[in-house]
Motif scaffolding. Structure first.
Motif, mmCIF file in Angstrom:
data_model
loop_
_atom_site.group_PDB
_atom_site.id
_atom_site.type_symbol
_atom_site.label_atom_id
_atom_site.label_comp_id
_atom_site.label_asym_id
_atom_site.label_seq_id
_atom_site.Cartn_x
_atom_site.Cartn_y
_atom_site.Cartn_z
ATOM 1 N N LEU A 1 5.678 8.156 -0.288
ATOM 2 C CA LEU A 1 4.657 8.975 0.352
ATOM 3 C C LEU A 1 5.104 10.434 0.423
ATOM 4 C CD1 LEU A 1 1.965 9.187 1.832
ATOM 5 C CD2 LEU A 1 3.155 8.566 3.945
ATOM 6 N N SER A 8 -6.224 4.891 1.042
ATOM 7 C CA SER A 8 -4.817 4.594 1.301
ATOM 8 C C SER A 8 -4.486 4.449 2.782
ATOM 9 C CB SER A 8 -3.929 5.702 0.708
ATOM 10 O OG SER A 8 -4.055 5.730 -0.684
ATOM 11 N N LEU A 68 -6.002 11.434 1.444
ATOM 12 C CA LEU A 68 -5.462 10.140 1.014
ATOM 13 C C LEU A 68 -6.217 8.985 1.663
ATOM 14 C CD1 LEU A 68 -1.636 10.906 1.036
ATOM 15 C CD2 LEU A 68 -3.098 10.552 -0.955
ATOM 16 N N THR A 69 -6.612 9.179 2.908
ATOM 17 C CA THR A 69 -7.396 8.146 3.596
ATOM 18 C C THR A 69 -8.758 7.980 2.945
ATOM 19 O OG1 THR A 69 -6.253 8.562 5.691
ATOM 20 C CG2 THR A 69 -8.380 7.427 5.810
ATOM 21 N N SER A 99 0.845 -1.184 0.000
ATOM 22 C CA SER A 99 0.000 0.000 0.000
ATOM 23 C C SER A 99 0.885 1.239 0.000
ATOM 24 C CB SER A 99 -0.907 -0.005 1.233
ATOM 25 O OG SER A 99 -0.141 0.148 2.408
ATOM 26 N N LEU A 100 0.262 2.373 -0.298
ATOM 27 C CA LEU A 100 1.002 3.627 -0.382
ATOM 28 C C LEU A 100 1.717 3.937 0.921
ATOM 29 C CD1 LEU A 100 1.712 6.276 -1.810
ATOM 30 C CD2 LEU A 100 -0.465 7.202 -0.997
#
Length: 480
Positions: free
Chosen positions: A19, A46, A41-42, A11-12
């Motif tokens: 990041l 992410s 982003l959440t 994941s990112l």
């Protein structure tokens, strides 16, 4: 076997440098602060926290001499956290000086960080590998794969200074169903416990063990590891008590160990279930007894066989294979499961694939069309059953001679018919089900060979098998 899954993408939030680059790219355009960036982003799925962005930004500002060490192995947030702590403790100048002394070639991410932080030597790192739990050791092994510190289990074992079988066992424990591992605390899942559970999964079948684990998870109070293992063997914990006691020391030598087992004599299944437990104990300890040193001796209320300690155990497993069963419900003994097949590849096994049956099930799952999947299932099912029942060897141990025998001899006339051929059409759940409905014609054997060759080609491509024994096999012409 490109269809076998070998793990998902990171994941990112796993890569602090990526990041940080993303954060700076969107700064002033998509967000104005770290908190706003974390929120957006959440929302995109992410799951990035503000603290992760703050940490990523900090480590991205490190000198290139430090960051270059991680160009091949990559960096995780835990790596960034440790580097920031080291910078705060010794200063960025000393950290750069240490980086100049580190050769990243062949080193894992953990080892590079250890050198930079001055925390552990190579010798100390190797010592930790030997004391790791199965799950911890498997995580280290996977991290080394991602870091390209090694490409196979044997290379990893050499680098860690441990036995190859230890990593194989750790992989088997880590790939146990989640229902099993979630019941036991991580510190209770030792190599011995994990190996015992893996053997039980092979003997009783994954579905039976999974059901027992789900039922045990709902019990209050939670079962001890010993009682949990007994329940997986099919012994009711309320009717079972086992104790280990040591005799008093004599003449300066440790006393013998005794195992006391108390069962409800009225339970008609107690004797057969206890026999399975005894067989497992004999396999585990009989070899050790023969090599025991003059120190502590192990004695139990179970008498180990005098000739072959595995005799009763193997005899019981052969009785379990007195008739074929469908792939979904087949209970294969551990020594025939293929976990150590002669044709197994030395490369990294695909995640979730630990033996022949799981490899076939994983391969079949790639076919979404039910009719196609069933045709392939019927062929590999017949071959697997023939290998373990008729040849008494794992599917992953058959060679070219075996492959030719299956196509041009056995499939021509499956014998004995009472074992292999069913009368009429039977449901796969019926006891009278058999894998064949009669001898296979020349055309049917040609199609069977094509499907088996395709299956084994995929298993080789997926690095589960080393070679395809069906490559040079041809169907004999029909007799006139």
């Amino acid at each position: 076997m490109g269809k076998l899954k070998t793990g998902g993408a990171k994941s990112l939030g796993d890569d602090p440098l990526a990041l940080a680059a993303l954060y700076f790219a969107g700064l002033g355009v998509k967000w104005k602060s770290q908190a706003e960036a974390a929120q957006k982003l959440t929302n995109l799925g992410s799951r990035v926290r503000r603290a992760q962005i703050q940490q990523a930004v900090a480590v991205s500002a490190f000198p290139k001499e430090v960051l270059a060490l991680f160009s091949d192995v990559g960096m995780l947030h835990e790596t960034a956290r440790q580097l920031i702590r080291a910078r705060n403790k010794i200063g960025i100048t000393d950290l750069v000086s240490r980086a100049a002394l580190v050769d990243p070639g062949g080193k894992s991410r953990t080892e590079i960080v250890a050198h930079l932080c001055g925390r552990e030597s190579d010798k100390a790192l190797r010592a930790t590998y030997r004391t790791d739990s199965p799950l911890a050791l498997y995580r280290r092994y996977v991290e080394g794969l991602r870091a390209k510190a090694w490409a196979t289990m044997r290379e990893a074992a050499d680098a860690m200074g441990i036995a190859h079988s230890r990593i194989v066992c750790a992989s088997a424990v880590a790939n146990l169903p989640e229902e099993l591992t979630s019941v036991l605390p991580a510190d209770c899942l030792t190599f011995e416990m994990g190996r015992a559970i893996a053997d039980l999964v092979a003997v009783r079948g994954v579905e039976a063990i999974r059901k027992e684990a789900v039922a045990a998870r709902n019990l209050v109070p939670r079962l001890s590891p010993q009682r949990f293992l007994a329940r997986l063997m099919g012994i009711d914990g309320s009717q079972f008590v086992a104790k280990v006691r040591r005799a008093p020391e004599r003449r300066g030598r440790p006393g013998r160990l005794f195992v006391e087992i108390h069962l409800d004599a009225t339970d008609p299944d107690s004797e057969s279930r206890l026999e399975l437990l005894i067989d497992c104990l004999n396999v585990e300890f009989a070899g050790r007894l023969a090599k025991a040193e003059s120190g502590a001796k192990v004695s139990t209320t179970i008498v180990a066989p005098r000739v072959d300690p595995r005799g009763p155990y193997l005899a019981e497993q052969q009785r379990r294979l007195n008739r074929p069963a469908p792939l979904s419900s087949l209970s294969i003994p551990p020594h025939l499961s293929g976990s150590m097949g002669a044709n197994r590849s030395d490369a990294v096994p695909p995640f979730g694939v630990i033996d022949d049956r799981s490899a076939l099930e994983h391969w079949l799952s790639a076919y979404e069309n039910p009719a196609t999947r069933n045709r392939y299932r019927n062929e590999v099912e017949r071959l697997l059953l023939w290998a373990v029942i008729a040849k008494r060897k794992p599917l992953s141990s058959i060679d070219v001679t075996d492959a030719n025998e299956f196509i041009n001899q056995f499939a021509v006339d499956p014998q004995p018919r009472t074992v292999w051929v069913m009368k009429g059409k039977r449901s796969r759940d019926e006891p009278t089900w058999r894998p064949f409905r009669g001898p296979l014609s020349h055309e049917s054997r040609r199609k069977a060979l094509e499907r088996l060759r395709k299956c084994f080609d995929d298993l080789v491509l997926g690095q589960y098998l080393a070679a395809n024994p069906f490559t040079t096999v041809n169907v004999d012409p029909p007799s006139l």
